[in-house]
Design a protein around this motif. Structure first.
Motif, PDB file in Angstrom:
ATOM      1  N   PRO A 147       0.825  -1.220   0.000  1.00  0.00           N
ATOM      2  CA  PRO A 147       0.000   0.000   0.000  1.00  0.00           C
ATOM      3  C   PRO A 147       0.857   1.267   0.000  1.00  0.00           C
ATOM      4  O   PRO A 147       1.891   1.336   0.679  1.00  0.00           O
ATOM      5  N   LEU A 148       0.418   2.261  -0.747  1.00  0.00           N
ATOM      6  CA  LEU A 148       1.039   3.579  -0.742  1.00  0.00           C
ATOM      7  C   LEU A 148       0.279   4.431   0.276  1.00  0.00           C
ATOM      8  O   LEU A 148      -0.854   4.845   0.033  1.00  0.00           O
ATOM      9  N   VAL A 149       0.899   4.679   1.408  1.00  0.00           N
ATOM     10  CA  VAL A 149       0.165   5.198   2.557  1.00  0.00           C
ATOM     11  C   VAL A 149      -0.105   6.696   2.492  1.00  0.00           C
ATOM     12  O   VAL A 149      -0.982   7.198   3.206  1.00  0.00           O
ATOM     13  N   ASP A 150       0.639   7.432   1.663  1.00  0.00           N
ATOM     14  CA  ASP A 150       0.471   8.883   1.662  1.00  0.00           C
ATOM     15  C   ASP A 150      -0.086   9.424   0.347  1.00  0.00           C
ATOM     16  O   ASP A 150      -0.017  10.630   0.091  1.00  0.00           O
ATOM     17  N   LEU A 151      -0.646   8.562  -0.504  1.00  0.00           N
ATOM     18  CA  LEU A 151      -1.303   9.010  -1.721  1.00  0.00           C
ATOM     19  C   LEU A 151      -2.814   9.025  -1.515  1.00  0.00           C
ATOM     20  O   LEU A 151      -3.388   8.034  -1.040  1.00  0.00           O
ATOM     21  N   GLU A 152      -3.447  10.138  -1.868  1.00  0.00           N
ATOM     22  CA  GLU A 152      -4.902  10.210  -1.765  1.00  0.00           C
ATOM     23  C   GLU A 152      -5.525   9.195  -2.718  1.00  0.00           C
ATOM     24  O   GLU A 152      -5.069   9.059  -3.863  1.00  0.00           O
ATOM     25  N   PRO A 153      -6.547   8.467  -2.289  1.00  0.00           N
ATOM     26  CA  PRO A 153      -7.170   7.493  -3.192  1.00  0.00           C
ATOM     27  C   PRO A 153      -7.727   8.168  -4.442  1.00  0.00           C
ATOM     28  O   PRO A 153      -8.169   9.320  -4.417  1.00  0.00           O
ATOM     29  N   LEU A 154      -7.695   7.437  -5.534  1.00  0.00           N
ATOM     30  CA  LEU A 154      -8.379   7.882  -6.738  1.00  0.00           C
ATOM     31  C   LEU A 154      -9.878   7.699  -6.560  1.00  0.00           C
ATOM     32  O   LEU A 154     -10.338   7.061  -5.605  1.00  0.00           O
ATOM     33  N   ARG A 155     -10.650   8.254  -7.482  1.00  0.00           N
ATOM     34  CA  ARG A 155     -12.091   8.025  -7.522  1.00  0.00           C
ATOM     35  C   ARG A 155     -12.398   7.036  -8.628  1.00  0.00           C
ATOM     36  O   ARG A 155     -11.912   7.204  -9.758  1.00  0.00           O
ATOM     37  N   LEU A 156     -13.165   6.016  -8.337  1.00  0.00           N
ATOM     38  CA  LEU A 156     -13.687   5.139  -9.390  1.00  0.00           C
ATOM     39  C   LEU A 156     -15.035   5.707  -9.794  1.00  0.00           C
ATOM     40  O   LEU A 156     -15.948   5.816  -8.974  1.00  0.00           O
ATOM     41  N   LEU A 157     -15.152   6.087 -11.064  1.00  0.00           N
ATOM     42  CA  LEU A 157     -16.348   6.745 -11.569  1.00  0.00           C
ATOM     43  C   LEU A 157     -17.063   5.866 -12.579  1.00  0.00           C
ATOM     44  O   LEU A 157     -16.439   5.076 -13.294  1.00  0.00           O
ATOM     45  N   LEU A 158     -18.366   6.028 -12.656  1.00  0.00           N
ATOM     46  CA  LEU A 158     -19.165   5.452 -13.728  1.00  0.00           C
ATOM     47  C   LEU A 158     -19.637   6.621 -14.579  1.00  0.00           C
ATOM     48  O   LEU A 158     -20.290   7.542 -14.081  1.00  0.00           O
ATOM     49  N   LEU A 159     -19.290   6.597 -15.872  1.00  0.00           N
ATOM     50  CA  LEU A 159     -19.547   7.717 -16.765  1.00  0.00           C
ATOM     51  C   LEU A 159     -20.539   7.342 -17.850  1.00  0.00           C
ATOM     52  O   LEU A 159     -20.531   6.221 -18.361  1.00  0.00           O
ATOM     53  N   ALA A 160     -21.379   8.297 -18.219  1.00  0.00           N
ATOM     54  CA  ALA A 160     -22.289   8.172 -19.355  1.00  0.00           C
ATOM     55  C   ALA A 160     -22.326   9.507 -20.071  1.00  0.00           C
ATOM     56  O   ALA A 160     -21.948  10.544 -19.503  1.00  0.00           O
ATOM     57  N   LEU A 161     -22.756   9.511 -21.306  1.00  0.00           N
ATOM     58  CA  LEU A 161     -22.908  10.761 -22.045  1.00  0.00           C
ATOM     59  C   LEU A 161     -24.140  11.500 -21.542  1.00  0.00           C
ATOM     60  O   LEU A 161     -25.196  10.903 -21.319  1.00  0.00           O
ATOM     61  N   ALA A 162     -24.010  12.796 -21.375  1.00  0.00           N
ATOM     62  CA  ALA A 162     -25.108  13.584 -20.823  1.00  0.00           C
ATOM     63  C   ALA A 162     -26.342  13.561 -21.706  1.00  0.00           C
ATOM     64  O   ALA A 162     -27.465  13.695 -21.212  1.00  0.00           O
ATOM     65  N   ASP A 163     -26.160  13.366 -23.020  1.00  0.00           N
ATOM     66  CA  ASP A 163     -27.317  13.374 -23.914  1.00  0.00           C
ATOM     67  C   ASP A 163     -27.973  12.011 -24.061  1.00  0.00           C
ATOM     68  O   ASP A 163     -28.934  11.853 -24.810  1.00  0.00           O
ATOM     69  N   ASP A 164     -27.460  11.008 -23.335  1.00  0.00           N
ATOM     70  CA  ASP A 164     -28.099   9.682 -23.337  1.00  0.00           C
ATOM     71  C   ASP A 164     -29.127   9.669 -22.203  1.00  0.00           C
ATOM     72  O   ASP A 164     -28.792   9.466 -21.043  1.00  0.00           O
ATOM     73  N   GLU A 165     -30.380   9.895 -22.556  1.00  0.00           N
ATOM     74  CA  GLU A 165     -31.426  10.071 -21.542  1.00  0.00           C
ATOM     75  C   GLU A 165     -32.263   8.810 -21.323  1.00  0.00           C
ATOM     76  O   GLU A 165     -33.354   8.884 -20.754  1.00  0.00           O
ATOM     77  N   ARG A 166     -31.779   7.663 -21.735  1.00  0.00           N
ATOM     78  CA  ARG A 166     -32.527   6.433 -21.532  1.00  0.00           C
ATOM     79  C   ARG A 166     -32.669   6.111 -20.042  1.00  0.00           C
ATOM     80  O   ARG A 166     -31.699   6.246 -19.285  1.00  0.00           O
ATOM     81  N   PRO A 167     -33.846   5.690 -19.616  1.00  0.00           N
ATOM     82  CA  PRO A 167     -34.048   5.380 -18.193  1.00  0.00           C
ATOM     83  C   PRO A 167     -33.094   4.320 -17.673  1.00  0.00           C
ATOM     84  O   PRO A 167     -32.654   4.389 -16.520  1.00  0.00           O
ATOM     85  N   ALA A 168     -32.752   3.332 -18.502  1.00  0.00           N
ATOM     86  CA  ALA A 168     -31.870   2.259 -18.043  1.00  0.00           C
ATOM     87  C   ALA A 168     -30.491   2.800 -17.674  1.00  0.00           C
ATOM     88  O   ALA A 168     -29.879   2.352 -16.699  1.00  0.00           O
ATOM     89  N   VAL A 169     -29.994   3.757 -18.439  1.00  0.00           N
ATOM     90  CA  VAL A 169     -28.699   4.364 -18.138  1.00  0.00           C
ATOM     91  C   VAL A 169     -28.783   5.164 -16.839  1.00  0.00           C
ATOM     92  O   VAL A 169     -27.906   5.079 -15.979  1.00  0.00           O
ATOM     93  N   ALA A 170     -29.845   5.912 -16.685  1.00  0.00           N
ATOM     94  CA  ALA A 170     -30.040   6.688 -15.456  1.00  0.00           C
ATOM     95  C   ALA A 170     -30.136   5.762 -14.245  1.00  0.00           C
ATOM     96  O   ALA A 170     -29.587   6.058 -13.170  1.00  0.00           O
ATOM     97  N   ASP A 171     -30.791   4.620 -14.394  1.00  0.00           N
ATOM     98  CA  ASP A 171     -30.931   3.670 -13.289  1.00  0.00           C
ATOM     99  C   ASP A 171     -29.564   3.109 -12.880  1.00  0.00           C
ATOM    100  O   ASP A 171     -29.301   2.938 -11.676  1.00  0.00           O
ATOM    101  N   LEU A 172     -28.707   2.810 -13.870  1.00  0.00           N
ATOM    102  CA  LEU A 172     -27.385   2.281 -13.529  1.00  0.00           C
ATOM    103  C   LEU A 172     -26.551   3.324 -12.799  1.00  0.00           C
ATOM    104  O   LEU A 172     -25.872   3.008 -11.815  1.00  0.00           O
ATOM    105  N   LEU A 173     -26.605   4.552 -13.239  1.00  0.00           N
ATOM    106  CA  LEU A 173     -25.855   5.608 -12.546  1.00  0.00           C
ATOM    107  C   LEU A 173     -26.361   5.785 -11.114  1.00  0.00           C
ATOM    108  O   LEU A 173     -25.581   6.009 -10.180  1.00  0.00           O
ATOM    109  N   ALA A 174     -27.671   5.708 -10.958  1.00  0.00           N
ATOM    110  CA  ALA A 174     -28.259   5.899  -9.639  1.00  0.00           C
ATOM    111  C   ALA A 174     -27.979   4.738  -8.697  1.00  0.00           C
ATOM    112  O   ALA A 174     -28.130   4.868  -7.481  1.00  0.00           O
ATOM    113  N   ALA A 175     -27.568   3.594  -9.236  1.00  0.00           N
ATOM    114  CA  ALA A 175     -27.339   2.411  -8.405  1.00  0.00           C
ATOM    115  C   ALA A 175     -26.057   2.533  -7.578  1.00  0.00           C
ATOM    116  O   ALA A 175     -25.833   1.718  -6.665  1.00  0.00           O
ATOM    117  N   PHE A 176     -25.217   3.528  -7.884  1.00  0.00           N
ATOM    118  CA  PHE A 176     -23.953   3.622  -7.151  1.00  0.00           C
ATOM    119  C   PHE A 176     -23.856   4.873  -6.305  1.00  0.00           C
ATOM    120  O   PHE A 176     -24.163   5.868  -6.441  1.00  0.00           O
TER     121      PHE A 176
END
Length: 304
Positions: A275-304
């Motif tokens: 372990p690297l004890v003095d490095l700030e953790p990275l962020r694990l992100l889930l990304l989607a395109l803002a213009d993809d408005e399908r409910p299924a995509v929104a549901d996956l983003l909301a699941a985390f």
């Protein structure tokens, strides 16, 4: 010039002509562009000529042999049109991928999720379970190579994708973002390395250690520059896969910095993850395109 005048001057603007212009700019020549497009050179030249007639001026810089070999391949008008054309073609390609995907779905919403070698297994498991538990959602997992996360999202290969990002890193405003988890970084050494037995290590202790070059996100994975101001001692060529990285590290040629998820999935007798004890953790992100408005995509983003 209105639409009717444009049509009389040279016809309506079409996507194929825009692809031809982009190919000429990319290949810097009609011959190479025709080969890449798998069309005849006369057909390509005629298409560019019609496009120039429609615009009312030169788009391509030509010398006696065709496209100029030095300087820009396109005129200022051509560069302007090509910049807009690249965005238009990308959007149309992405729309076609989505439409084809929807056309094959019967009663279920299919979402293709891009995962990488450093995506924690629990994340993938949760997504598959969500698909199994929902009568309307079909989740397909697709491996995305290092550094190809945003490109795969942009070209429609995946609908959502996981990517690591440093805290404070500015993301493209055309993205929708869900923060999934912290992602600590660890150092990995050959098992016989003097630092292999440590319970933890500071990044400053690695300033003189040869580190394997990263195929993408070099500032993140090389920690460059170091907090001390030192530049890391980088060993090339860069690793393109986790298997390449770990094989070089196990040989003792260089150490590397990777994610805790990679450590959990690839522990072996010839490697040591510290372990690297003095490095700030990275962020694990889930990304989607803002213009993809399908409910299924929104549901996956909301699941985390």
């Amino acid at each position: 010039m209105d639409g009717r005048s444009a049509a009389r001057a040279g016809g309506e603007l079409d996507v194929r002509s825009l692809r031809y212009l982009l190919a000429v700019a990319r290949e810097r020549g009609f011959t190479a562009a025709a080969v890449s497009l798998q069309v005849s050179q006369p057909a390509l030249s005629q298409a560019i000529a019609r496009l120039e007639q429609l615009v009312g001026g030169r788009l391509v810089v030509r010398d006696a042999r065709g496209v100029a070999r030095e300087g820009p391949a396109l005129t200022p008008a051509g560069q302007s049109l090509a910049a807009d054309a690249a965005r238009v073609v990308e959007q149309l390609d992405r729309a076609l991928v989505r439409a084809r995907r929807l056309a094959t779905e019967v009663g279920r919403q299919r979402v293709t999720v891009g995962i990488g070698t450093s995506t924690p297994r629990w994340v993938s498991t949760r997504l598959v379970k969500a698909s199994q538990d929902s009568p309307d959602l079909d989740v397909v997992l697709r491996h995305v190579p290092w550094g190809r996360e945003l490109a795969s999202l942009g070209d429609g290969t995946v609908d959502v994708v996981f990517r690591h990002a440093a805290r404070g890193e500015e993301l493209d405003p055309r993205l929708r973002v869900a923060e999934v988890a912290d992602a600590p970084r660890v150092a990995v050494f050959a098992a016989h390395h003097p630092l292999a037995g440590r319970a933890g290590i500071g990044i400053g202790e690695l300033d003189e250690e040869p580190i394997l070059d990263a195929g993408s996100d070099r500032e993140t994975w090389l920690v460059q520059p170091r907090p001390s101001g030192a530049l890391p001692v980088v060993v090339g060529p860069p690793a393109q896969t986790v298997e390449e990285m770990l094989a070089v590290v196990a040989s003792g040629r260089a150490m590397a910095i990777t994610s805790e998820a990679v450590a959990a999935a690839h522990r072996s007798a010839d490697l040591a993850f510290v372990p690297l004890v003095d490095l700030e953790p990275l962020r694990l992100l889930l990304l989607a395109l803002a213009d993809d408005e399908r409910p299924a995509v929104a549901d996956l983003l909301a699941a985390f």
